[in-house]
Design an enzyme around this catalytic site. Structure first.
Site, PDB file in Angstrom:
ATOM      1  N   LYS A  89     -31.305 -17.663 -17.635  1.00 41.95           N
ATOM      2  CA  LYS A  89     -31.621 -16.875 -18.823  1.00 41.95           C
ATOM      3  C   LYS A  89     -31.495 -17.767 -20.049  1.00 41.95           C
ATOM      4  O   LYS A  89     -30.532 -18.529 -20.153  1.00 41.95           O
ATOM      5  CB  LYS A  89     -30.665 -15.697 -18.968  1.00 41.95           C
ATOM      6  CG  LYS A  89     -30.909 -14.604 -17.942  1.00 41.95           C
ATOM      7  CD  LYS A  89     -29.879 -13.503 -18.031  1.00 41.95           C
ATOM      8  CE  LYS A  89     -30.110 -12.517 -16.893  1.00 41.95           C
ATOM      9  NZ  LYS A  89     -28.890 -11.789 -16.551  1.00 41.95           N
ATOM     10  N   LYS A 108     -35.936 -18.588  -6.450  1.00 39.92           N
ATOM     11  CA  LYS A 108     -35.632 -18.125  -5.102  1.00 39.92           C
ATOM     12  C   LYS A 108     -35.438 -19.301  -4.141  1.00 39.92           C
ATOM     13  O   LYS A 108     -36.168 -20.286  -4.198  1.00 39.92           O
ATOM     14  CB  LYS A 108     -36.787 -17.246  -4.584  1.00 39.92           C
ATOM     15  CG  LYS A 108     -37.033 -15.996  -5.406  1.00 39.92           C
ATOM     16  CD  LYS A 108     -36.115 -14.873  -4.965  1.00 39.92           C
ATOM     17  CE  LYS A 108     -36.448 -13.550  -5.630  1.00 39.92           C
ATOM     18  NZ  LYS A 108     -37.661 -12.919  -5.123  1.00 39.92           N
ATOM     19  N   GLU A 134     -26.816 -18.071 -13.152  1.00 38.95           N
ATOM     20  CA  GLU A 134     -25.936 -17.239 -12.312  1.00 38.95           C
ATOM     21  C   GLU A 134     -26.550 -17.085 -10.931  1.00 38.95           C
ATOM     22  O   GLU A 134     -27.767 -17.201 -10.783  1.00 38.95           O
ATOM     23  CB  GLU A 134     -25.756 -15.865 -12.966  1.00 38.95           C
ATOM     24  CG  GLU A 134     -27.060 -15.100 -13.077  1.00 38.95           C
ATOM     25  CD  GLU A 134     -26.955 -13.842 -13.945  1.00 38.95           C
ATOM     26  OE1 GLU A 134     -26.995 -12.751 -13.375  1.00 38.95           O
ATOM     27  OE2 GLU A 134     -26.843 -13.975 -15.176  1.00 38.95           O
ATOM     28  N   CYS A 138     -58.529  10.528  12.318  1.00 36.60           N
ATOM     29  CA  CYS A 138     -57.631   9.891  13.278  1.00 36.60           C
ATOM     30  C   CYS A 138     -56.203  10.362  13.022  1.00 36.60           C
ATOM     31  O   CYS A 138     -55.698  10.244  11.905  1.00 36.60           O
ATOM     32  CB  CYS A 138     -57.707   8.375  13.121  1.00 36.60           C
ATOM     33  SG  CYS A 138     -56.453   7.489  14.044  1.00 36.60           S
ATOM     34  N   CYS A 196     -56.458   7.412  18.731  1.00 31.41           N
ATOM     35  CA  CYS A 196     -57.421   8.499  18.929  1.00 31.41           C
ATOM     36  C   CYS A 196     -58.584   8.091  19.824  1.00 31.41           C
ATOM     37  O   CYS A 196     -59.422   8.922  20.156  1.00 31.41           O
ATOM     38  CB  CYS A 196     -57.945   8.988  17.584  1.00 31.41           C
ATOM     39  SG  CYS A 196     -59.035   7.815  16.769  1.00 31.41           S
ATOM     40  N   ASP A 235     -28.134 -10.447  -3.691  1.00 28.33           N
ATOM     41  CA  ASP A 235     -29.073  -9.617  -2.969  1.00 28.33           C
ATOM     42  C   ASP A 235     -28.436  -8.239  -2.839  1.00 28.33           C
ATOM     43  O   ASP A 235     -27.907  -7.873  -1.803  1.00 28.33           O
ATOM     44  CB  ASP A 235     -29.347 -10.234  -1.592  1.00 28.33           C
ATOM     45  CG  ASP A 235     -30.703  -9.819  -1.080  1.00 28.33           C
ATOM     46  OD1 ASP A 235     -31.429  -9.151  -1.822  1.00 28.33           O
ATOM     47  OD2 ASP A 235     -31.020 -10.158   0.065  1.00 28.33           O
ATOM     48  N   CYS A 238     -59.399   2.749  19.132  1.00 31.93           N
ATOM     49  CA  CYS A 238     -58.157   3.016  18.408  1.00 31.93           C
ATOM     50  C   CYS A 238     -57.071   3.464  19.389  1.00 31.93           C
ATOM     51  O   CYS A 238     -57.299   4.381  20.175  1.00 31.93           O
ATOM     52  CB  CYS A 238     -58.402   4.096  17.357  1.00 31.93           C
ATOM     53  SG  CYS A 238     -56.890   4.731  16.626  1.00 31.93           S
ATOM     54  N   GLU A 277     -24.845  -5.431 -10.539  1.00 31.34           N
ATOM     55  CA  GLU A 277     -25.455  -5.468  -9.210  1.00 31.34           C
ATOM     56  C   GLU A 277     -24.406  -4.989  -8.211  1.00 31.34           C
ATOM     57  O   GLU A 277     -23.341  -5.584  -8.096  1.00 31.34           O
ATOM     58  CB  GLU A 277     -25.882  -6.908  -8.888  1.00 31.34           C
ATOM     59  CG  GLU A 277     -26.683  -7.058  -7.634  1.00 31.34           C
ATOM     60  CD  GLU A 277     -28.200  -6.965  -7.869  1.00 31.34           C
ATOM     61  OE1 GLU A 277     -28.613  -6.761  -9.024  1.00 31.34           O
ATOM     62  OE2 GLU A 277     -28.949  -7.077  -6.888  1.00 31.34           O
ATOM     63  N   TYR A 319     -23.731  -8.301 -15.240  1.00 34.67           N
ATOM     64  CA  TYR A 319     -24.453  -9.483 -15.708  1.00 34.67           C
ATOM     65  C   TYR A 319     -25.168  -9.304 -17.039  1.00 34.67           C
ATOM     66  O   TYR A 319     -25.818 -10.214 -17.527  1.00 34.67           O
ATOM     67  CB  TYR A 319     -25.449  -9.949 -14.656  1.00 34.67           C
ATOM     68  CG  TYR A 319     -26.470  -8.915 -14.295  1.00 34.67           C
ATOM     69  CD1 TYR A 319     -27.566  -8.682 -15.112  1.00 34.67           C
ATOM     70  CD2 TYR A 319     -26.351  -8.157 -13.131  1.00 34.67           C
ATOM     71  CE1 TYR A 319     -28.498  -7.731 -14.801  1.00 34.67           C
ATOM     72  CE2 TYR A 319     -27.282  -7.187 -12.810  1.00 34.67           C
ATOM     73  CZ  TYR A 319     -28.351  -6.980 -13.643  1.00 34.67           C
ATOM     74  OH  TYR A 319     -29.278  -6.020 -13.339  1.00 34.67           O
ATOM     75  N   ASP A 362       0.304   4.133  -2.561  1.00 37.12           N
ATOM     76  CA  ASP A 362       0.069   5.515  -2.125  1.00 37.12           C
ATOM     77  C   ASP A 362       1.028   6.483  -2.814  1.00 37.12           C
ATOM     78  O   ASP A 362       0.664   7.602  -3.156  1.00 37.12           O
ATOM     79  CB  ASP A 362       0.242   5.633  -0.608  1.00 37.12           C
ATOM     80  CG  ASP A 362      -0.905   4.976   0.130  1.00 37.12           C
ATOM     81  OD1 ASP A 362      -1.912   4.639  -0.526  1.00 37.12           O
ATOM     82  OD2 ASP A 362      -0.792   4.780   1.355  1.00 37.12           O
ATOM     83  N   ASP A 388       0.826  -1.206   0.000  1.00 33.91           N
ATOM     84  CA  ASP A 388       0.000   0.000   0.000  1.00 33.91           C
ATOM     85  C   ASP A 388       0.860   1.256   0.000  1.00 33.91           C
ATOM     86  O   ASP A 388       0.469   2.284  -0.541  1.00 33.91           O
ATOM     87  CB  ASP A 388      -0.989   0.005   1.164  1.00 33.91           C
ATOM     88  CG  ASP A 388      -0.329  -0.096   2.499  1.00 33.91           C
ATOM     89  OD1 ASP A 388       0.809  -0.587   2.543  1.00 33.91           O
ATOM     90  OD2 ASP A 388      -0.935   0.308   3.500  1.00 33.91           O
ATOM     91  N   LYS A 421     -28.127 -15.215  -7.846  1.00 33.00           N
ATOM     92  CA  LYS A 421     -28.908 -13.985  -7.785  1.00 33.00           C
ATOM     93  C   LYS A 421     -28.477 -13.204  -6.558  1.00 33.00           C
ATOM     94  O   LYS A 421     -28.818 -13.548  -5.434  1.00 33.00           O
ATOM     95  CB  LYS A 421     -30.401 -14.318  -7.705  1.00 33.00           C
ATOM     96  CG  LYS A 421     -31.276 -13.101  -7.770  1.00 33.00           C
ATOM     97  CD  LYS A 421     -32.748 -13.510  -7.823  1.00 33.00           C
ATOM     98  CE  LYS A 421     -33.625 -12.272  -7.865  1.00 33.00           C
ATOM     99  NZ  LYS A 421     -33.408 -11.370  -6.735  1.00 33.00           N
ATOM    100  N   CYS A 424     -60.068   1.845  12.377  1.00 29.98           N
ATOM    101  CA  CYS A 424     -60.509   2.976  13.179  1.00 29.98           C
ATOM    102  C   CYS A 424     -61.463   3.772  12.305  1.00 29.98           C
ATOM    103  O   CYS A 424     -61.144   4.094  11.168  1.00 29.98           O
ATOM    104  CB  CYS A 424     -59.289   3.816  13.564  1.00 29.98           C
ATOM    105  SG  CYS A 424     -59.705   5.474  14.107  1.00 29.98           S
ATOM    106  N   GLU A 469       3.654   1.669  -1.598  1.00 25.89           N
ATOM    107  CA  GLU A 469       4.032   1.931  -2.989  1.00 25.89           C
ATOM    108  C   GLU A 469       2.857   2.505  -3.765  1.00 25.89           C
ATOM    109  O   GLU A 469       3.004   3.417  -4.561  1.00 25.89           O
ATOM    110  CB  GLU A 469       4.486   0.621  -3.657  1.00 25.89           C
ATOM    111  CG  GLU A 469       5.950   0.342  -3.464  1.00 25.89           C
ATOM    112  CD  GLU A 469       6.318  -1.001  -4.080  1.00 25.89           C
ATOM    113  OE1 GLU A 469       7.134  -1.005  -5.005  1.00 25.89           O
ATOM    114  OE2 GLU A 469       5.759  -2.023  -3.646  1.00 25.89           O
TER     115      GLU A 469
HETATM  116 ZN   LIG Z   1     -57.851   6.313  15.314  1.00 27.45          ZN
END
Ligand SMILES: [Zn+2]
Length: 726
Positions: free
Chosen positions: A344, A368, A165, A485, A465, A169, A462, A228, A280, A89, A85, A167, A480, A87
């Protein structure tokens, strides 16, 4: 918040990443592995002070940039750094010195400029040249086989070759390269329009600022590259520990951390976050020609884009299912979170035959993995009041780690659900979380009961309220009845100003509640009558932030019609329905006077949605609010009519520079709509588009009586109206 044991400790070695993250910038290196190769790459050893003539300086600058990007790629993409690092830098420092004395045209793409752009006040919006589609889902082998049968039936073939591939997240982004140089990049947004996060993307060191020449396929003039952005698990954990030490709220999961980092207004903060990117696919591909998806991936890799090493080309659907299972089994050992695999169809010809339906391609499928589960204890059940007055019971739980995220709340949906599952306060329960969704209680572990558990009853009044709570005969929800409200109104105002709706920057949940409680606003329309004096009367409101808020409110006075319809908070009218309504009716008055028949004539709008729209406009209170919007000068902009080859037969000549896009991009826009671009004005030219500093072509056009239009008019014509900032 308990952070110990936040994530399962992975066995991989991330020391490199971890130590890097505590340092100021992402490109600082830590591994020590000296090699003299650097010197040959960077050319001569002259110290900067010795360089006297400009030409030598430029040669040196060129060599240094090349060397630094080479080492970036060794370090970030190949995981095999060659220099220390210190070098590294030194090289950076030398380049910075030289660039400050000899600035050149390429400065914007220099590795020194990955960080350093000034913070923004807001992201500009960005219209993707080709929309970013969303994928249909399957959850098991059966769903995957159904998909394959449909593909084979529609394409009339026996066997389909796929590319598979993992997937990730993460956060999908779209990047535009012109003549091999990174020009702009944006988040996916709603698939059609995203946010321009170019400055932040540049800080991701594994993102090439320039494409490699010399691949077998030439670098296209213009290409949209899709990727992604993600954060690896270990750096994420480290980042959260640091945030906890600094008293900041931890991110819920790596995905949120990546999204939050990419949507930072200050690129210097983004640069400190350990973001990474896999590529991708491509969108508008300019003059690049590919036979199949695999070729696209190979070209991307050759051009310098990192493609996930787990990507495979497989001969048929059985191999896809095997891949799905295999990736599932190694999932927890990967350095990053994935939530499934993507299939795909490899052949682009077959992809074309299959096409898309309702914004999902019929040639791709997201498979999934099953949701992740955990066991915890319910401490309490509270009730939240939503925008439409719905009371939702929520379990407050012992914080527990589910699939990489610490969760402490789970929705219980409604009273029936609680009774059916016999969920009691104090129960030990099995919870499940899939993707970003709020976790759910699956079942009670009745064997763990001690007898001290308490049953839950929906309150009769409620909690916000005190009004009566009712349950309609055919509904599961309790509501409610009070239209005024405060919980409902506050939630309504929060929704109105939220990002998918009017997008009023700075008006979050807290501030809307504060304004409401101070009786400065009772409905969203009141926002437009707020004064600075009123705001300054609030707690913790400084002059500057009051001004910012008023500016943000002012900017929202001319919203796109679909955003405005969504913002109104009509029951059952989400973003997509709002867009359909805006496209169909063109203005609010037409929507207001539509009857049930006209509404249900729109595909995707059923009687339930139609009824809800009619009720909304019939309600006297809503009419009053709409009138108030009018008095406030709010005027929603109609969407341009949907264009399909809308410029067919029209020829365009551009002169001067465009603000929103480069020439190549403009050409692609015209051509994608069936028009042609010429370089000089003739009697046959349909339009001359005049940007800033137009040239002689403008004069010529005027002499020949050819219609001259502005950039804005051009964009509207092309169905890409500019979302201008105030
Ligand atoms: Zn309410």
């Amino acid at each position: 918040m308990v952070l110990v044991g936040y994530l399962t400790v992975r066995r991989k070695n991330y020391k490199r990443y971890l130590s890097k993250d505590s340092r100021p910038y992402a490109f600082e290196l830590t591994l020590v592995k000296r090699r003299a190769k650097l010197r040959t790459m960077a050319g001569r050893e002259d110290s900067p002070s010795k360089i006297i003539d400009k030409e030598t300086a430029f040669q040196r600058i060129f060599a240094l940039r090349k060397a630094i990007e080479y080492h970036n790629s060794r370090y970030y993409q190949k995981d095999a750094p060659e220099i220390s690092d210190a070098e590294y830098d030194r090289l950076m420092k030398e380049l910075q010195d030289l660039e400050s004395r000899y600035p050149d045209d390429e400065l914007a793409l220099s590795p020194t400029r990955r960080v350093g752009a000034a913070p923004l006040s807001k992201f500009a919006s960005f219209t993707h040249l080709e929309p970013m589609l969303s994928l249909a889902n399957a959850f098991d082998a059966e769903g995957i086989r159904d998909f394959d049968s449909r593909v084979r039936r529609l394409a009339k073939i026996e066997r389909v070759e796929y590319v598979t591939e993992p997937k990730l997240d993460g956060l999908a982004v779209n990047l535009i390269y012109e003549n091999g140089r990174f020009r702009r990049g944006a988040t996916r947004g709603d698939g059609a329009v995203g946010e321009d996060v170019s400055q932040n993307l540049k800080t991701i060191v594994s993102l090439p600022l320039k494409m490699n020449n010399g691949a077998s396929l030439p670098v296209p003039e213009l290409i949209e590259v899709r990727g992604e952005v993600y954060m690896e698990k270990e750096p994420f954990e480290k980042l959260n520990r640091r945030r906890a030490e600094e008293g900041e709220a931890p991110f819920a999961n790596p995905r949120n951390a990546a999204a939050g980092s990419l949507r930072q207004l200050d690129p210097k903060i983004t640069a400190r976050r350990p973001l990474n990117i896999f590529f991708y696919g491509v969108g508008a591909a300019g003059n690049a020609a590919f036979a199949d998806h695999w070729e696209i991936l190979e070209a991307l890799a050759a051009w310098g884009f990192t493609v996930n090493p787990l990507v495979r080309k497989v001969p048929d659907i059985d191999a896809c299912i095997a891949y799905f299972e295999e990736i599932g089994s190694i999932r927890s050992g990967l350095a990053y979170d994935i939530d499934g695999v993507v299939l795909k169809v490899n052949s682009l010809e077959i992809q074309n035959i299959l096409g898309s339906v309702s914004r999902s391609p019929r040639w791709a499928l997201a498979c999934k993995f099953p949701a992740e589960q955990a066991v915890t204890v319910i401490r309490d059940i509270i009730v939240q009041v939503g925008r439409s007055g719905t009371l939702t019971p929520v379990a407050v739980m012992e914080p527990v780690n589910v699939g990489g995220a610490v969760v402490s709340r789970a929705t219980l949906h409604n009273e029936d659900e609680i009774l059916k599952k016999d969920i009691r306060i104090g129960d030990t329960v099995l919870i499940q979380r899939a993707g970003d969704v709020i976790p759910e209680v699956i079942s009670v572990l009745a064997g763990k009961r001690t007898g001290g558990e308490k049953e839950f009853r929906m309150p009769r009044a409620c909690p916000e309220c005190g009004s009566e709570v009712v349950r309609q005969a055919n509904e599961a929800a309790h509501r409610c009845v009070n239209l005024s409200c405060p919980a409902q109104l506050k939630e309504h105002i929060r929704h109105f100003s939220s990002r998918g709706a009017m997008d009023i920057e700075g008006l979050g949940e807290k501030l809307s509640a504060q304004l409401f409680d101070a009786k400065l606003i009772a409905d969203p329309a009141d926002l437009y009558f707020l004064t600075k004096e009123q705001l300054l009367g609030l707690d913790r409101q400084a002059e500057k932030s009051a001004e910012n808020l008023l500016n943000a409110i002012g900017r929202s006075r001319a919203p796109a019609l679909d955003k405005f319809i969504f913002a109104l908070g009509i029951r059952h009218v989400g973003e997509r329905t709002a867009r359909l309504l805006a496209e169909h009716f063109g203005n609010l008055d037409a929507l207001r006077s539509a009857d049930c028949e006209e509404l249900t004539a729109i595909s995707e709008i059923g009687p339930e949605i139609a009824q809800s729209i009619l009720e909304f406009f019939a309600e006297a209170k809503n009419r009053t609010v709409l009138e108030k919007f009018q008095r406030a000068g709010l005027s929603p902009r109609a969407l341009p009519p949907p264009v399909q080859a809308g410029l067919r037969g029209k020829s365009f000549v551009f002169t001067g520079s465009l603000e929103s896009m480069g020439r190549n991009e403009a050409r692609t826009v015209v051509e994608s709509l069936g028009g042609i671009v010429h370089s000089s004005v003739t009697g046959k030219t349909s339009y001359v588009v005049a940007g800033s500093d137009p040239g002689l072509k403008l004069e010529k056009a005027r002499k020949q009586n050819i219609t001259v239009i502005s950039e804005e008019e051009f964009l509207t014509m092309a169905g890409r109206p500019i979302h201008r900032l105030a």
